[in-house]
Design a protein around this motif. Structure first.
Motif, PDB file in Angstrom:
ATOM      1  N   VAL A   1       2.024  -6.884   0.440  1.00  0.00           N
ATOM      2  CA  VAL A   1       3.040  -6.454  -0.524  1.00  0.00           C
ATOM      3  C   VAL A   1       3.056  -4.934  -0.693  1.00  0.00           C
ATOM      4  CG1 VAL A   1       3.864  -6.656  -2.904  1.00  0.00           C
ATOM      5  CG2 VAL A   1       2.878  -8.655  -1.746  1.00  0.00           C
ATOM      6  N   TRP A   2       1.933  -4.392  -1.101  1.00  0.00           N
ATOM      7  CA  TRP A   2       1.864  -2.940  -1.320  1.00  0.00           C
ATOM      8  C   TRP A   2       2.192  -2.196  -0.025  1.00  0.00           C
ATOM      9  CZ3 TRP A   2      -2.305   0.706   0.003  1.00  0.00           C
ATOM     10  CH2 TRP A   2      -2.161   1.951  -0.624  1.00  0.00           C
ATOM     11  N   LEU A   3       2.941  -1.140  -0.141  1.00  0.00           N
ATOM     12  CA  LEU A   3       3.436  -0.324   0.976  1.00  0.00           C
ATOM     13  C   LEU A   3       4.597  -0.984   1.716  1.00  0.00           C
ATOM     14  CD1 LEU A   3       0.087   0.929   2.629  1.00  0.00           C
ATOM     15  CD2 LEU A   3       1.617   2.279   1.201  1.00  0.00           C
ATOM     16  N   LYS A   4       4.883  -2.241   1.392  1.00  0.00           N
ATOM     17  CA  LYS A   4       5.924  -2.969   2.122  1.00  0.00           C
ATOM     18  C   LYS A   4       7.136  -3.319   1.253  1.00  0.00           C
ATOM     19  CE  LYS A   4       2.719  -4.959   5.514  1.00  0.00           C
ATOM     20  NZ  LYS A   4       1.558  -4.167   5.111  1.00  0.00           N
ATOM     21  N   LYS A   5       6.899  -3.794   0.041  1.00  0.00           N
ATOM     22  CA  LYS A   5       8.013  -4.163  -0.836  1.00  0.00           C
ATOM     23  C   LYS A   5       8.580  -2.911  -1.515  1.00  0.00           C
ATOM     24  CE  LYS A   5       7.622  -8.638  -0.133  1.00  0.00           C
ATOM     25  NZ  LYS A   5       7.350  -9.603  -1.187  1.00  0.00           N
ATOM     26  N   PRO A   6       9.899  -2.878  -1.781  1.00  0.00           N
ATOM     27  CA  PRO A   6      10.535  -1.657  -2.302  1.00  0.00           C
ATOM     28  C   PRO A   6       9.985  -1.157  -3.634  1.00  0.00           C
ATOM     29  CG  PRO A   6      12.183  -3.150  -1.436  1.00  0.00           C
ATOM     30  CD  PRO A   6      10.895  -3.909  -1.439  1.00  0.00           C
ATOM     31  N   TRP A   7       9.557  -2.098  -4.499  1.00  0.00           N
ATOM     32  CA  TRP A   7       9.006  -1.682  -5.795  1.00  0.00           C
ATOM     33  C   TRP A   7       7.877  -2.641  -6.130  1.00  0.00           C
ATOM     34  CZ3 TRP A   7      11.785  -1.906 -11.211  1.00  0.00           C
ATOM     35  CH2 TRP A   7      11.122  -1.054 -12.098  1.00  0.00           C
ATOM     36  N   SER A   8       6.717  -2.097  -6.389  1.00  0.00           N
ATOM     37  CA  SER A   8       5.550  -2.949  -6.603  1.00  0.00           C
ATOM     38  C   SER A   8       4.617  -2.305  -7.626  1.00  0.00           C
ATOM     39  CB  SER A   8       4.796  -3.173  -5.282  1.00  0.00           C
ATOM     40  OG  SER A   8       4.309  -1.943  -4.760  1.00  0.00           O
ATOM     41  N   MET A   9       3.602  -3.060  -8.001  1.00  0.00           N
ATOM     42  CA  MET A   9       2.592  -2.556  -8.927  1.00  0.00           C
ATOM     43  C   MET A   9       1.369  -2.086  -8.141  1.00  0.00           C
ATOM     44  SD  MET A   9       4.094  -2.923 -11.810  1.00  0.00           S
ATOM     45  CE  MET A   9       3.321  -3.315 -13.384  1.00  0.00           C
ATOM     46  N   CYS A  10       0.675  -1.082  -8.684  1.00  0.00           N
ATOM     47  CA  CYS A  10      -0.436  -0.477  -7.955  1.00  0.00           C
ATOM     48  C   CYS A  10      -1.401   0.181  -8.942  1.00  0.00           C
ATOM     49  CB  CYS A  10       0.111   0.569  -6.975  1.00  0.00           C
ATOM     50  SG  CYS A  10      -1.141   1.388  -5.954  1.00  0.00           S
TER      51      CYS A  10
ATOM     52  N   ASP B   1      14.282  -5.837  -7.852  1.00  0.00           N
ATOM     53  CA  ASP B   1      13.079  -6.674  -7.828  1.00  0.00           C
ATOM     54  C   ASP B   1      11.848  -5.800  -8.052  1.00  0.00           C
ATOM     55  OD1 ASP B   1      14.618  -8.872  -7.252  1.00  0.00           O
ATOM     56  OD2 ASP B   1      14.148  -8.895  -5.108  1.00  0.00           O
ATOM     57  N   LEU B   2      10.886  -6.338  -8.781  1.00  0.00           N
ATOM     58  CA  LEU B   2       9.602  -5.687  -8.974  1.00  0.00           C
ATOM     59  C   LEU B   2       8.506  -6.681  -8.617  1.00  0.00           C
ATOM     60  CD1 LEU B   2       7.645  -3.503  -9.940  1.00  0.00           C
ATOM     61  CD2 LEU B   2       8.058  -4.259 -12.300  1.00  0.00           C
ATOM     62  N   SER B   3       7.752  -6.375  -7.559  1.00  0.00           N
ATOM     63  CA  SER B   3       6.684  -7.270  -7.103  1.00  0.00           C
ATOM     64  C   SER B   3       5.417  -7.007  -7.913  1.00  0.00           C
ATOM     65  CB  SER B   3       6.394  -7.035  -5.618  1.00  0.00           C
ATOM     66  OG  SER B   3       7.482  -7.465  -4.822  1.00  0.00           O
TER      67      SER B   3
ATOM     68  N   VAL C   1       9.003 -10.456  -9.464  1.00  0.00           N
ATOM     69  CA  VAL C   1       8.597 -11.357  -8.381  1.00  0.00           C
ATOM     70  C   VAL C   1       7.090 -11.538  -8.447  1.00  0.00           C
ATOM     71  CG1 VAL C   1       8.577 -11.767  -5.901  1.00  0.00           C
ATOM     72  CG2 VAL C   1      10.503 -10.546  -6.953  1.00  0.00           C
ATOM     73  N   ARG C   2       6.640 -12.716  -8.802  1.00  0.00           N
ATOM     74  CA  ARG C   2       5.193 -12.970  -8.886  1.00  0.00           C
ATOM     75  C   ARG C   2       4.624 -13.084  -7.483  1.00  0.00           C
ATOM     76  NH1 ARG C   2       1.792 -16.386 -12.923  1.00  0.00           N
ATOM     77  NH2 ARG C   2      -0.153 -16.633 -11.767  1.00  0.00           N
ATOM     78  N   GLU C   3       3.678 -12.218  -7.171  1.00  0.00           N
ATOM     79  CA  GLU C   3       3.036 -12.199  -5.861  1.00  0.00           C
ATOM     80  C   GLU C   3       1.602 -12.727  -5.990  1.00  0.00           C
ATOM     81  OE1 GLU C   3       4.728 -11.415  -3.294  1.00  0.00           O
ATOM     82  OE2 GLU C   3       6.279  -9.963  -3.845  1.00  0.00           O
TER      83      GLU C   3
ATOM     84  N   TYR D   1      -2.478   3.564 -13.471  1.00  0.00           N
ATOM     85  CA  TYR D   1      -1.747   2.382 -13.031  1.00  0.00           C
ATOM     86  C   TYR D   1      -0.314   2.836 -12.758  1.00  0.00           C
ATOM     87  CZ  TYR D   1      -5.509  -0.672 -14.830  1.00  0.00           C
ATOM     88  OH  TYR D   1      -6.698  -1.300 -15.058  1.00  0.00           O
ATOM     89  N   THR D   2       0.236   2.423 -11.626  1.00  0.00           N
ATOM     90  CA  THR D   2       1.539   2.925 -11.198  1.00  0.00           C
ATOM     91  C   THR D   2       2.451   1.788 -10.745  1.00  0.00           C
ATOM     92  OG1 THR D   2       0.866   3.228  -8.886  1.00  0.00           O
ATOM     93  CG2 THR D   2       0.438   5.049 -10.394  1.00  0.00           C
ATOM     94  N   ALA D   3       3.711   2.135 -10.577  1.00  0.00           N
ATOM     95  CA  ALA D   3       4.699   1.210 -10.012  1.00  0.00           C
ATOM     96  C   ALA D   3       5.523   2.005  -8.996  1.00  0.00           C
ATOM     97  CB  ALA D   3       5.582   0.619 -11.098  1.00  0.00           C
ATOM     98  N   PRO D   4       5.024   2.161  -7.763  1.00  0.00           N
ATOM     99  CA  PRO D   4       5.674   3.019  -6.770  1.00  0.00           C
ATOM    100  C   PRO D   4       6.994   2.437  -6.275  1.00  0.00           C
ATOM    101  CG  PRO D   4       3.819   1.843  -5.794  1.00  0.00           C
ATOM    102  CD  PRO D   4       3.757   1.581  -7.262  1.00  0.00           C
ATOM    103  N   MET D   5       7.971   3.337  -6.155  1.00  0.00           N
ATOM    104  CA  MET D   5       9.293   2.986  -5.614  1.00  0.00           C
ATOM    105  C   MET D   5       9.428   3.633  -4.233  1.00  0.00           C
ATOM    106  SD  MET D   5      11.518   3.779  -9.096  1.00  0.00           S
ATOM    107  CE  MET D   5      10.552   5.205  -9.631  1.00  0.00           C
ATOM    108  N   LEU D   6       9.890   2.890  -3.244  1.00  0.00           N
ATOM    109  CA  LEU D   6      10.065   3.429  -1.897  1.00  0.00           C
ATOM    110  C   LEU D   6      11.317   4.304  -1.855  1.00  0.00           C
ATOM    111  CD1 LEU D   6       9.124   0.406   0.408  1.00  0.00           C
ATOM    112  CD2 LEU D   6       7.656   2.228  -0.502  1.00  0.00           C
ATOM    113  N   CYS D   7      11.094   5.598  -1.685  1.00  0.00           N
ATOM    114  CA  CYS D   7      12.192   6.560  -1.781  1.00  0.00           C
ATOM    115  C   CYS D   7      13.131   6.552  -0.580  1.00  0.00           C
ATOM    116  CB  CYS D   7      11.632   7.960  -1.973  1.00  0.00           C
ATOM    117  SG  CYS D   7      10.744   8.182  -3.520  1.00  0.00           S
ATOM    118  N   ASP D   8      12.777   5.800   0.451  1.00  0.00           N
ATOM    119  CA  ASP D   8      13.669   5.704   1.607  1.00  0.00           C
ATOM    120  C   ASP D   8      14.433   4.382   1.621  1.00  0.00           C
ATOM    121  OD1 ASP D   8      11.627   3.945   2.217  1.00  0.00           O
ATOM    122  OD2 ASP D   8      11.199   4.778   4.201  1.00  0.00           O
TER     123      ASP D   8
END
Length: 532
Positions: free
Chosen positions: A419-428, A375-377, A408-410, A293-300
């Protein structure tokens, strides 16, 4: 072995083959001095021991979305994962219970030119659900569909080394690569790659016609799939029919199991696992594996484009607390390496990223910050069961480091599309892949469609290509160790924890040894299991 023991063994074999009734077996066991309770248990085990055909198998899945389609290039969750593994689909190869490769539609894979060329021989006599014979042209069209210039398939990322694929007669496929790849046959086990019928070089996926063990009867995305056993399947399979239900809400899924609506549920509610443990005729499905289980952060994307911010967050999360309170012990803490310790070439990079608010603060200062608000989606369960609860725990952990996490509840439905791949920080969550190269190429290669951190480390990507073709085991090990260290130190993958696959399985279902690489017996449950 005593005479009675020999008779009981023979009786157990007869039960497994359906040739001895429960009453007769129990009477024999009682006569040999076995207690009634023990005799009943022995009968149940014997009855499940041998596969037999028949019955309707019902599966309650925690996955599935109304945005899902039958297009294999779009499959992205654990519901349609089953399609390509063993529902309608039949891939070139499968993964066995030990993680090894087993030819499936393919009869053999033979390397040539230092593993830059692969000759694939196909099984004779395989037909699709519509009666059409499966040929090399169908294999070529299927793979071309995923690697073509307009393809959005994640397969494109790990098969982009293919320079030529062609049929050499009806039963032989020749694949040429731009560089050696000793793992190439493993790539063909991916769930996006069941072989489809083709016409004029184009596959026909719209009707869900494949060569797999079940013929699709109905499919309502995000709701239900029904299928019936394919009488012409080239291997034995057991259920007469299957129903797969999307039951995203974990309480509803649990109730569906307890009420007998389904035989098996995945993603059990670990908060109420004792309820399932105490349910009659229930086996807890519990398989540990290399799945995080991960929480990816968009590095760009700011502020995650600063490695010091990423490191601050990595030290601001108490992962053991997440394992204790979200997984209830059914897993282990992550260390910002996507590769599970059971996988070949896995390492555990140092230093361990443990909870250390003071260290997190020091990294914030290196980033020129005294505090941070981000924010964390998080959806309730689409990313993983308890994802929203996990995000809220992370929120409380990070406060001590001066990091304010706005959760942020999605919505669950559409999460993977919107959401995934789009929001800056999300759960995965990530399912495992059979090789470290597939895992890295799918999730971390610079231009991978599923690079959910947009991390583009030049050294990592250089090593990724080199390691793929390296045949010296020691050199390959060293390359993969360096890559895992780079990911740990610099990447945007916050690897929270490695989870066990936990579900509930009715003892009316028989099975053999389970796969531990993926949930639902590696995705092969509807092909391997049977009605006891």
């Amino acid at each position: 072995m005593t005479e009675f023991e020999m008779k009981l063994k023979a009786a157990g074999t007869a039960v497994a083959r359906g040739k001895l009734s429960r009453r007769d077996f129990i009477q024999l066991a009682l006569a040999s001095g076995v207690t009634l309770a023990a005799a009943q248990t022995m009968f149940a085990k014997a009855a499940r021991a041998e596969p037999k055909k028949g019955g309707l198998f019902k599966f309650g899945s925690g996955h599935g979305s109304t945005t899902d389609t039958l297009d294999p290039a779009t499959w992205a969750n654990g519901f349609n994962f089953q399609f390509g593994k063993s529902v309608m689909g039949a891939p070139l190869a499968q993964i066995d219970q030990k993680g090894g490769l087993v030819p499936h539609v393919a009869e053999s894979f033979e390397p040539a030119d230092g593993a830059k060329k692969w000759i694939i021989k196909l099984r004779k006599g395989i037909t699709f659900h519509n009666g059409k014979s499966l040929t090399a042209d169908d294999v070529v069209a299927t793979i071309n569909y995923h690697i073509g210039p307009d393809s959005k398939s994640p397969v494109k990322d790990f098969m982009n080394s293919i320079t030529s694929i062609k049929a050499d007669g009806p039963e032989t496929v020749v694949v040429e690569l731009n560089s050696p790849n000793a793992d190439f046959p493993y790539l063909t086990t991916d769930y996006h790659l069941p072989i489809y019928p083709s016409a004029d070089g184009k596959i026909e996926w719209e009707k869900g016609i494949g060569a797999g063990p079940y013929i699709l009867k109905s499919y309502e995305p995000g709701v239900k799939l029904t299928a019936e056993r394919n009488p012409n399947y080239f291997k034995d399979t057991w259920f007469d029919a299957i129903e797969m239900l999307t039951i995203a809400d974990v309480a509803a899924r649990t109730n569906a199991y307890l009420s007998g609506e389904v035989h098996f549920i995945d993603r059990a509610d670990l908060k109420t696992i004792d309820m399932l443990k105490n349910a009659p005729d229930t086996e807890i499905y519990n398989q540990s594996g290399p799945t995080p289980y991960t929480a990816p952060m968009l590095c760009d994307t700011a502020p995650f484009n600063d490695v010091n911010v990423r490191l601050a967050i990595k030290h601001a999360i108490n992962r053991q607390d997440l394992v204790d309170k979200i997984l209830f012990g059914y897993g282990k803490p992550g260390n910002d390496n996507l590769i599970g310790q059971s996988m070949k070439y896995a390492t555990n990079p140092e230093p361990i990223h443990s909870y250390d608010p003071d260290k997190a603060k020091s990294y914030l200062k290196k980033a020129g910050l005294e505090n941070l608000k981000v924010d964390l989606s998080a959806p309730p369960s689409a990313a993983f069961p308890g994802a929203l609860d996990a995000a809220q725990l992370m929120q409380s952990h990070a406060q001590a480091a001066g990091i304010e996490i706005n959760v942020v509840r999605e919505p669950d439905d559409g999460y993977w599309s919107n959401v995934w791949l789009k929001k800056p920080w999300s759960m995965c969550y990530w399912g495992s892949r059979p090789t470290i190269d597939m895992m890295f190429t799918t999730s971390l290669a610079a231009d991978a469609a599923w690079n959910d951190t947009r991390w583009k480390n030049p050294r990592f990507n250089e090593l990724l290509v080199q390691a793929r073709g390296e045949t010296d085991e020691a050199k390959r090990q060293a390359m993969y160790a360096e890559m895992q260290q780079l990911l740990h130190d610099d990447g945007g993958q916050l690897v929270l924890m490695f989870y066990n696959f936990v579900g509930a399985l009715n003892t009316a279902i028989g099975h053999g040894e389970f796969n531990s690489d993926q949930d639902s017996d590696g995705g092969y449950m509807v092909e391997r299991w049977w009605m006891a």
